[in-house]
Each structure stands twice: as C-alpha cells, then as structure tokens.
Design a protein around this motif. Structure first.
Motif, PDB file in Angstrom:
ATOM      1  N   ASN A  39      54.226  40.995  23.161  1.00 12.96           N
ATOM      2  CA  ASN A  39      54.967  41.471  24.331  1.00 12.96           C
ATOM      3  C   ASN A  39      54.042  41.791  25.497  1.00 12.96           C
ATOM      4  OD1 ASN A  39      57.714  41.256  24.059  1.00 12.96           O
ATOM      5  ND2 ASN A  39      57.969  43.243  23.091  1.00 12.96           N
ATOM      6  N   MET A  40      52.864  42.347  25.220  1.00 17.19           N
ATOM      7  CA  MET A  40      51.932  42.674  26.302  1.00 17.19           C
ATOM      8  C   MET A  40      51.420  41.402  26.976  1.00 17.19           C
ATOM      9  SD  MET A  40      52.165  45.849  26.497  1.00 17.19           S
ATOM     10  CE  MET A  40      53.803  45.663  25.792  1.00 17.19           C
ATOM     11  N   ALA A  41      51.129  40.360  26.192  1.00 15.41           N
ATOM     12  CA  ALA A  41      50.691  39.082  26.781  1.00 15.41           C
ATOM     13  C   ALA A  41      51.798  38.525  27.677  1.00 15.41           C
ATOM     14  CB  ALA A  41      50.319  38.088  25.690  1.00 15.41           C
ATOM     15  N   ALA A  42      53.032  38.555  27.197  1.00 17.59           N
ATOM     16  CA  ALA A  42      54.158  38.044  27.998  1.00 17.59           C
ATOM     17  C   ALA A  42      54.379  38.889  29.245  1.00 17.59           C
ATOM     18  CB  ALA A  42      55.426  38.002  27.147  1.00 17.59           C
ATOM     19  N   LEU A  43      54.284  40.210  29.110  1.00 19.96           N
ATOM     20  CA  LEU A  43      54.473  41.099  30.255  1.00 19.96           C
ATOM     21  C   LEU A  43      53.418  40.831  31.327  1.00 19.96           C
ATOM     22  CD1 LEU A  43      55.796  43.545  31.654  1.00 19.96           C
ATOM     23  CD2 LEU A  43      54.292  45.011  30.273  1.00 19.96           C
ATOM     24  N   LEU A  44      52.164  40.743  30.930  1.00 20.55           N
ATOM     25  CA  LEU A  44      51.098  40.474  31.904  1.00 20.55           C
ATOM     26  C   LEU A  44      51.255  39.089  32.520  1.00 20.55           C
ATOM     27  CD1 LEU A  44      48.082  42.040  29.994  1.00 20.55           C
ATOM     28  CD2 LEU A  44      49.223  42.947  32.041  1.00 20.55           C
ATOM     29  N   TRP A  45      51.625  38.122  31.709  1.00 19.15           N
ATOM     30  CA  TRP A  45      51.824  36.749  32.196  1.00 19.15           C
ATOM     31  C   TRP A  45      52.891  36.699  33.286  1.00 19.15           C
ATOM     32  CZ3 TRP A  45      49.303  32.325  31.915  1.00 19.15           C
ATOM     33  CH2 TRP A  45      49.973  31.125  32.167  1.00 19.15           C
ATOM     34  N   GLN A  46      53.972  37.443  33.093  1.00 18.58           N
ATOM     35  CA  GLN A  46      55.070  37.443  34.056  1.00 18.58           C
ATOM     36  C   GLN A  46      54.787  38.298  35.290  1.00 18.58           C
ATOM     37  OE1 GLN A  46      57.996  35.677  34.205  1.00 18.58           O
ATOM     38  NE2 GLN A  46      56.953  34.542  32.607  1.00 18.58           N
ATOM     39  N   SER A  47      53.978  39.328  35.134  1.00 14.44           N
ATOM     40  CA  SER A  47      53.829  40.297  36.218  1.00 14.44           C
ATOM     41  C   SER A  47      52.582  40.115  37.072  1.00 14.44           C
ATOM     42  CB  SER A  47      53.835  41.718  35.648  1.00 14.44           C
ATOM     43  OG  SER A  47      52.759  41.890  34.746  1.00 14.44           O
ATOM     44  N   MET A  48      51.524  39.566  36.505  1.00 12.40           N
ATOM     45  CA  MET A  48      50.276  39.433  37.258  1.00 12.40           C
ATOM     46  C   MET A  48      50.272  38.140  38.061  1.00 12.40           C
ATOM     47  SD  MET A  48      47.362  40.838  34.643  1.00 12.40           S
ATOM     48  CE  MET A  48      46.071  40.883  35.902  1.00 12.40           C
ATOM     49  N   ARG A  49      49.805  38.251  39.272  1.00 10.85           N
ATOM     50  CA  ARG A  49      49.694  37.082  40.133  1.00 10.85           C
ATOM     51  C   ARG A  49      48.348  36.398  39.910  1.00 10.85           C
ATOM     52  NH1 ARG A  49      52.976  40.685  42.446  1.00 10.85           N
ATOM     53  NH2 ARG A  49      54.674  39.985  43.771  1.00 10.85           N
ATOM     54  N   ASP A  50      48.330  35.097  40.089  1.00  6.05           N
ATOM     55  CA  ASP A  50      47.101  34.329  40.123  1.00  6.05           C
ATOM     56  C   ASP A  50      46.301  34.390  38.819  1.00  6.05           C
ATOM     57  OD1 ASP A  50      45.329  32.602  41.415  1.00  6.05           O
ATOM     58  OD2 ASP A  50      44.111  34.250  42.186  1.00  6.05           O
ATOM     59  N   ILE A  51      46.995  34.253  37.683  1.00  5.89           N
ATOM     60  CA  ILE A  51      46.307  34.123  36.402  1.00  5.89           C
ATOM     61  C   ILE A  51      46.775  32.837  35.731  1.00  5.89           C
ATOM     62  CG2 ILE A  51      45.989  36.616  36.128  1.00  5.89           C
ATOM     63  CD1 ILE A  51      48.202  36.532  33.959  1.00  5.89           C
ATOM     64  N   ASN A  52      45.919  32.274  34.883  1.00  6.25           N
ATOM     65  CA  ASN A  52      46.303  31.050  34.181  1.00  6.25           C
ATOM     66  C   ASN A  52      46.178  31.174  32.660  1.00  6.25           C
ATOM     67  OD1 ASN A  52      43.461  31.059  34.673  1.00  6.25           O
ATOM     68  ND2 ASN A  52      43.371  28.898  34.110  1.00  6.25           N
ATOM     69  N   TRP A  53      45.752  32.334  32.152  1.00 12.20           N
ATOM     70  CA  TRP A  53      45.725  32.577  30.718  1.00 12.20           C
ATOM     71  C   TRP A  53      45.653  34.071  30.496  1.00 12.20           C
ATOM     72  CZ3 TRP A  53      43.583  34.559  26.306  1.00 12.20           C
ATOM     73  CH2 TRP A  53      43.927  33.940  25.102  1.00 12.20           C
ATOM     74  N   CYS A  54      46.363  34.538  29.488  1.00 14.52           N
ATOM     75  CA  CYS A  54      46.388  35.961  29.176  1.00 14.52           C
ATOM     76  C   CYS A  54      46.684  36.124  27.693  1.00 14.52           C
ATOM     77  CB  CYS A  54      47.475  36.632  30.003  1.00 14.52           C
ATOM     78  SG  CYS A  54      47.698  38.349  29.586  1.00 14.52           S
ATOM     79  N   GLY A  55      45.828  36.846  26.995  1.00 14.58           N
ATOM     80  CA  GLY A  55      46.101  37.046  25.579  1.00 14.58           C
ATOM     81  C   GLY A  55      45.053  37.876  24.878  1.00 14.58           C
ATOM     82  N   PHE A  56      45.105  37.805  23.565  1.00 18.05           N
ATOM     83  CA  PHE A  56      44.284  38.655  22.711  1.00 18.05           C
ATOM     84  C   PHE A  56      43.520  37.814  21.697  1.00 18.05           C
ATOM     85  CE2 PHE A  56      47.784  41.141  24.263  1.00 18.05           C
ATOM     86  CZ  PHE A  56      47.199  42.358  24.577  1.00 18.05           C
ATOM     87  N   TYR A  57      42.349  38.303  21.372  1.00 16.59           N
ATOM     88  CA  TYR A  57      41.570  37.807  20.236  1.00 16.59           C
ATOM     89  C   TYR A  57      41.327  39.008  19.330  1.00 16.59           C
ATOM     90  CZ  TYR A  57      40.491  33.275  22.310  1.00 16.59           C
ATOM     91  OH  TYR A  57      40.581  32.002  22.819  1.00 16.59           O
ATOM     92  N   LEU A  58      41.394  38.786  18.019  1.00 16.82           N
ATOM     93  CA  LEU A  58      41.218  39.853  17.037  1.00 16.82           C
ATOM     94  C   LEU A  58      40.036  39.537  16.124  1.00 16.82           C
ATOM     95  CD1 LEU A  58      44.983  40.243  16.162  1.00 16.82           C
ATOM     96  CD2 LEU A  58      43.591  41.789  17.540  1.00 16.82           C
ATOM     97  N   MET A  59      39.340  40.585  15.697  1.00 18.91           N
ATOM     98  CA  MET A  59      38.207  40.395  14.797  1.00 18.91           C
ATOM     99  C   MET A  59      38.678  39.818  13.462  1.00 18.91           C
ATOM    100  SD  MET A  59      35.434  41.105  16.363  1.00 18.91           S
ATOM    101  CE  MET A  59      34.385  40.975  14.931  1.00 18.91           C
TER     102      MET A  59
END
Length: 169
Positions: A39-59
């Motif tokens: 949900n956080m990746a989707a929220l940032l993707w929809q709300s932030m301007r001028d981005i082309n990738w948003c997400g998480f990497y886990l150990m």
C-alpha cells in the motif's frame, strides 16, 4: 478514502503531510509488513510527482531482495554495498543521489532513472530493508523529501510486525 493524483497539493510539504495522514490511516490496525509496504508503494506512486519507480527491498540471506513496488520490473537481488540501495543498506545511511550516473557502481534497472533516494528500514537496531524511489529528473530529491520519507519509514517500522518475517534473514 479516495485517492486521485489531482487531489494532492502542489506544495511538497503539504503533499507529504497528506501522504503521511493517508499512510497512517491505511496501516491503522494492519501489522503485516508486505500488505503495508504494498500500500505504501502504491500511495507514493500515486501521490508523488516526477518519479518512475517506487518500492521496497528486504534483507534476505545477506542481500536485498525485491519487495512490493510500482514501476517497471526491477533488479531482484542487490548485494550489500552495491548500487544506491546496497550502499544505503550496507552503510545504514540514507542515500540521496543527485545524479545516479555519477554514483560509483550504480545499478541501472531503468535507464530512465536519473536521481534516487533510498531510506533504510530498521528492526531491533539493524537494517531489514530499504525504501527506494527513482526519478527521471536529475536532482529531484531534496532535504524535504528526505525528512518526510524518514517519517514514512518510521511509520512502517513502528506499525509493522516484523517478528514473524521469515524473509528477513
């Protein structure tokens, strides 16, 4: 709660204030890390301007493994110390990169990316993952982005129950 890119303020700080309020509401009572990070990746993707990738990497076994994200397909495993994400996790330090092409060892998953910010995520004092956001614009991320994204990561750290996360080894 309705989500529409036009409903986000043009003022960066006001936009982040709304993002943080929506993030808190989305995570209210939900402790599963993958669901919340998706949900956080989707929220940032929809709300932030001028981005082309948003997400998480886990150990995962001493490297970063791709987690929930929005954007083009991405690198699946990133060794610690390699690229912007691996450097952030390996050094336990925010990486705010003005021009990724000048970053030693940059991993180009998307050739359109020109700047990047990576925020480490912690549990029990150790890095368990990172939030990674890319932009096609050189110099896209500033101190306000860093401050507010640190707040978002803090919400994730405090709202998610990572205790049963078998993938964080």
């Amino acid at each position: 709660m309705a989500f529409d890119i036009q409903s986000y303020p043009a003022d960066k700080r006001a936009c982040y204030d709304l993002i943080l309020a929506q993030a808190a509401a989305l995570m209210d009572g939900i402790t599963h890390p993958i669901a919340n990070m998706a949900n956080m990746a989707a929220l940032l993707w929809q709300s932030m301007r001028d981005i082309n990738w948003c997400g998480f990497y886990l150990m995962d076994h001493g490297a970063l493994l791709l987690g929930p994200f929005c954007g083009l397909p991405a690198c699946i495993r990133i060794p610690l110390g390699r690229g912007v994400c691996g450097s952030a996790a390996g050094q336990d330090a925010v990486q705010r990169v003005h021009d990724v092409h000048a970053f030693p060892g940059h991993i180009a998953c998307d050739g359109a990316s020109n700047s990047e910010i990576v925020i480490p995520i912690h549990r029990d004092g150790r890095v368990i993952g990172v939030l990674d956001i890319d932009s096609p614009t050189i110099g896209r991320f500033d101190e306000t982005d860093q401050e507010m994204l640190l707040r978002l990561v803090h919400l994730i750290e405090t709202r998610c129950d990572f205790s049963n996360a078998m993938y964080l080894v």
